[in-house]
Every structure is written in C-alpha cells, then in structure tokens.
Design an enzyme around this catalytic site. Structure first.
Site, short mmCIF file in Angstrom:
data_model
loop_
_atom_site.label_atom_id
_atom_site.label_comp_id
_atom_site.label_asym_id
_atom_site.label_seq_id
_atom_site.Cartn_x
_atom_site.Cartn_y
_atom_site.Cartn_z
N GLU A 107 1.07 -1.20 0.00
CA GLU A 107 0.26 0.03 -0.24
C GLU A 107 0.90 1.66 0.02
OE1 GLU A 107 -4.38 -1.81 1.79
OE2 GLU A 107 -2.33 -1.10 2.97
N CYS A 120 3.44 8.71 0.60
CA CYS A 120 4.03 7.26 1.94
C CYS A 120 4.11 6.72 0.93
CB CYS A 120 3.09 7.66 3.17
SG CYS A 120 3.25 6.82 4.05
N CYS A 127 6.66 -7.16 6.77
CA CYS A 127 7.56 -6.28 7.82
C CYS A 127 8.73 -7.24 8.42
CB CYS A 127 6.83 -5.20 8.40
SG CYS A 127 8.93 -4.69 9.45
N CYS A 131 7.21 -4.70 15.43
CA CYS A 131 6.30 -3.78 16.67
C CYS A 131 5.42 -3.81 17.19
CB CYS A 131 6.87 -2.60 15.52
SG CYS A 131 9.06 -1.78 15.76
N CYS A 134 1.84 -2.05 15.59
CA CYS A 134 1.90 -1.69 14.09
C CYS A 134 1.31 -2.76 13.39
CB CYS A 134 3.41 -1.14 13.57
SG CYS A 134 3.29 -0.89 11.73
N CYS A 352 -0.16 6.17 9.67
CA CYS A 352 0.63 5.41 9.61
C CYS A 352 0.52 4.31 11.05
CB CYS A 352 1.69 6.51 10.82
SG CYS A 352 2.67 7.61 10.54
N1 SAH Z 1 9.36 0.38 9.61
C1 SAH Z 1 9.60 2.23 9.40
C2 SAH Z 1 9.06 2.14 8.15
C3 SAH Z 1 7.46 2.72 9.15
S1 SAH Z 1 6.92 4.00 9.51
C4 SAH Z 1 9.88 2.37 10.92
O1 SAH Z 1 9.84 1.88 11.48
O2 SAH Z 1 10.13 3.89 10.80
C5 SAH Z 1 5.61 4.45 10.10
C6 SAH Z 1 5.32 5.19 11.49
O3 SAH Z 1 4.34 5.14 12.05
C7 SAH Z 1 6.63 4.51 12.55
O4 SAH Z 1 7.36 5.42 12.90
C8 SAH Z 1 5.50 3.78 13.15
O5 SAH Z 1 6.36 3.39 14.51
C9 SAH Z 1 4.50 4.59 13.40
N2 SAH Z 1 3.49 3.60 13.64
C10 SAH Z 1 3.38 2.44 13.66
N3 SAH Z 1 2.68 1.47 13.72
C11 SAH Z 1 0.97 3.07 15.20
C12 SAH Z 1 0.46 2.94 14.83
N4 SAH Z 1 -0.32 1.77 14.85
N5 SAH Z 1 -0.05 4.02 15.45
C13 SAH Z 1 0.57 5.50 15.00
N6 SAH Z 1 2.05 5.53 14.42
C14 SAH Z 1 2.12 4.37 14.19
#
Ligand code: SAH
Length: 359
Positions: A107, A120, A127, A131, A134, A352
């Site tokens: 996406e 984005c 992945c 985390c 996420c 995000c």
């Molecule tokens: N793997 C990379 C790219 C993903 S960026 C990274 O971790 O930076 C996506 C961003 O959204 C990251 O900062 C991640 O920590 C954040 N993120 C992930 N899940 C989220 C959620 N449920 N709500 C808000 N931010 C989230």
C-alpha cells in the site's frame, strides 16, 4: 495451476525467464544494444522511456523502431505496478493498494495539505520487525521491493496529485510498509532515480527515510553521504520499555542507536527527527519525557509526537492530552523542537501503522 490454461502456464514460465529491464543500469542497457549489433545510443533512448517517460510497455516507445521493440520484448519484461484499488478518505487522503508483478500487494498513501502533497511509500512486502503497535508487523515479510516498484509508487501518487489536486508531488516519506533499511540497496537505488534528472528530478531534501533504527545501516547511510533526511521511530528512550514494544531493540539497544545517530550527524550535519507515540501506562510519565530529552541531547534533533492509530485489539491506548502536554512542555523547556501530528486517512486505514492490506 488452477484456473490457468496450458498456454497461460507456458506464457508465465516464458515471462519469468525474461529479465526485469529496469534492473539494468543505463550502461548495461547500452551494452545490451551493442551486443545486439545496434548503437549504444539506443540504450539511452530506451532508458528514458523506462524511467523519465514511465512507459508501461515496449509498444508505448513510439520513437523506437518496431524491430527494436520486438527485440526488447523477446528479452525483457517491464514489471510495472498496477494500482489495484484506490480509496479516498474524507480528509482527502488517498490510499492505493498496489499490485506487484507476482501478485503480491503493498500500500502507498497520498497525503494532501494546503501547500504540499506527500507520498508515503512502502519498501517491503510485509515487515520483518515486530513492533507490537503496528499492523504491518503482523504480516510476514514476503520480499523486498525492487527499485522500480518503489519508483512506480511515487509516480502513481504524482499522477494522482496532478489529477485530483492540480499540483505535482512535493514530498516523499518512506513510512509505508516495511523497514527501508532492511532493503538498503533497493531503497537507495530508487531514491537515486527519484532524484535524478533522468527520473523524476525531485530534491533529496524533500525525502525522509524512516527507520526503527538499525545502527550499522544508519552509519552506512552516513558513509554513503546520502542527501535525504532521516527519521527514527523512537517511542521510548528507555531500553526496557522500548524492548517491550519494539522487541528488536534487544538486538539494537539504545546505546548503539545513539552512537550511530551521533555518527550520522557528525558526517551529514542533518538533523534527526524522532517519531514518538505516547501511550497510556507505557511511556506517559515525566520520567519517560526526561529520558527523551536526554536522548535528544546526543545529536541535533526534533520530535514529532504522533497520534496513535488503533489497530483493533485495544492493547494500546493513546495517552491523555495532559500527558502529551507534559511531553511538549518538557521538550520545549529544554530547547527541543516538538510538533504534535494529527493522523490523516484514519477512516480508510491509511494512517501510520495501519497499512496491512485489509482489502
Ligand atoms: N519501519 C519504518 C517505517 C515505518 S514508518 C519505521 O519504523 O520507521 C511508520 C511510522 O508509524 C513509524 O514511526 C511507526 O513507529 C509508526 N507507527 C506504527 N504503528 C503505528 C500506529 N498504530 N499508530 C501510530 N503510529 C504508528
């Protein structure tokens, strides 16, 4: 083979034998024409069609002779992405479900503001990180995206920006699915084409690569003298807490991350952005905010406090406004720039951490 005729099957076998033409450098493409008894210059012409002009097929290369197009077709494929589904949010955000040549889906998101359009983009299918907050982490990492698949996502969003907002794409963030640094070479190659005049000619200053923090590769980026900006998904500056929500922190602890970021700044002089979500009962105390302040002192940086986008199971809750206010005050008191970011595209799961191919 269900649903396929034998001819389809043969065609698909045939297709997989052909090489993705955009895996070739310009020099390799020039060499190809020389080995075929043609002029090296033909390579430049085709290269321009493939990248700058974004041709989806060899037939589209109208100033190339029929013979050459047939030659290309016999040796190569163009693995162009297909925007399979497009969803629009009530706030104008657009989410593309993008189909890759092998049927997998990633996406990408177009985020409009008054003055900008930001793309984005995803860097991997699924992945490999874990985390816990996420949605993408629940998908197994299937494979890395190729440079052209990353490039095509940007082109698709640029086209949508022109069509729906009457302006070109202005910014790119590698904050879609995947961990960009775990696909280092392809992400850098894609950025090279995005910023090259032979591609989209965008400024690297308008590109942000976001990482969960792989120290060795942050140092490598600094050594490679990259010109784009760096964001790190920090979420806690206390090892024990960070490991509990981002388990790979056990392998890459904050001490190593900090050292890599100092190295990054010393080499690039480019300020780091920390992405940070404040969750109730996880990282919402004064002690957590103080630890963040200390972490920010190691290298010039700013903090983006991002809103939590729930991913269904209710395990994580966004902290109270009072806790966010406490973070803002603590950071500002210590001279650290902080912004509080509202989410975009939540109603279509485009915010995000929500990208997980629900469709
Ligand atoms: N793997 C990379 C790219 C993903 S960026 C990274 O971790 O930076 C996506 C961003 O959204 C990251 O900062 C991640 O920590 C954040 N993120 C992930 N899940 C989220 C959620 N449920 N709500 C808000 N931010 C989230």
């Amino acid at each position: 083979m269900a649903g396929l005729t034998f001819i389809d099957y043969l065609n698909s076998v045939e297709k997989t034998k052909k090489k993705d033409i955009r895996a070739l450098t310009k020099d390799q493409l020039r060499d190809f024409f020389v080995t075929q008894g043609d002029k090296a210059f033909r390579g430049n012409q085709v290269y321009e069609w493939l990248w700058h002009k974004g041709a989806h097929s060899f037939e589209a290369m109208t100033n190339v002779s029929m013979e050459t197009r047939q030659l290309l077709d016999a040796h190569f494929v163009i693995n162009h992405i297909k925007v399979d589904q497009m969803q629009r949010s009530s706030d104008g955000t657009i989410k593309n479900a993008v189909q890759l040549y092998d049927g997998l889906i990633v996406e990408s998101v177009l985020i409009p503001t008054k003055t900008r359009t930001t793309a984005c983009v995803s860097s991997q299918v699924g992945c490999s990180l874990d985390c816990r907050f996420c949605a993408t982490s629940r998908l197994k990492r299937m494979r890395n995206l190729n440079p052209d698949e990353i490039y095509d996502q940007v082109v698709a969003i640029d086209n949508e920006s022109r069509l729906y907002f009457d302006r070109k794409l202005s910014n790119i963030v590698f904050m879609g699915m995947g961990e960009p640094l775990m696909n280092y070479n392809n992400v850098l190659k894609a950025i090279e084409m995005i910023t090259s005049e032979e591609g989209l000619g965008m400024s690297p200053k308008r590109i942000i690569v976001s990482t969960s923090g792989v120290p060795k590769l942050i140092k490598k980026m600094a050594d490679d003298a990259v010109k784009f900006k760096l964001a790190v998904s920090l979420h806690s500056a206390i090892d024990e807490i960070r490991t509990s929500i981002m388990p790979f922190n056990a392998t890459f602890p904050l001490k190593d991350l900090r050292e890599a970021l100092q190295y990054w700044y010393a080499k690039t002089k480019s300020r780091i952005t920390y992405e940070y979500v404040v969750w109730e009962g996880i990282n919402d105390t004064q002690n957590d905010a103080n630890a963040l302040v200390d972490f920010c002192k190691f290298a010039p940086s700013k903090v983006n406090l991002i809103e939590y986008n729930p991913i269904d199971d209710g395990e994580f809750q966004q902290a109270s406004n009072a806790a966010i206010e406490m973070y803002v005050k603590t950071l500002e008191r210590n001279g650290i720039t902080v912004t509080v970011r509202r989410s975009r595209g939540k109603d279509i799961d485009a915010a995000c951490g929500q990208l997980a191919n629900k469709s």
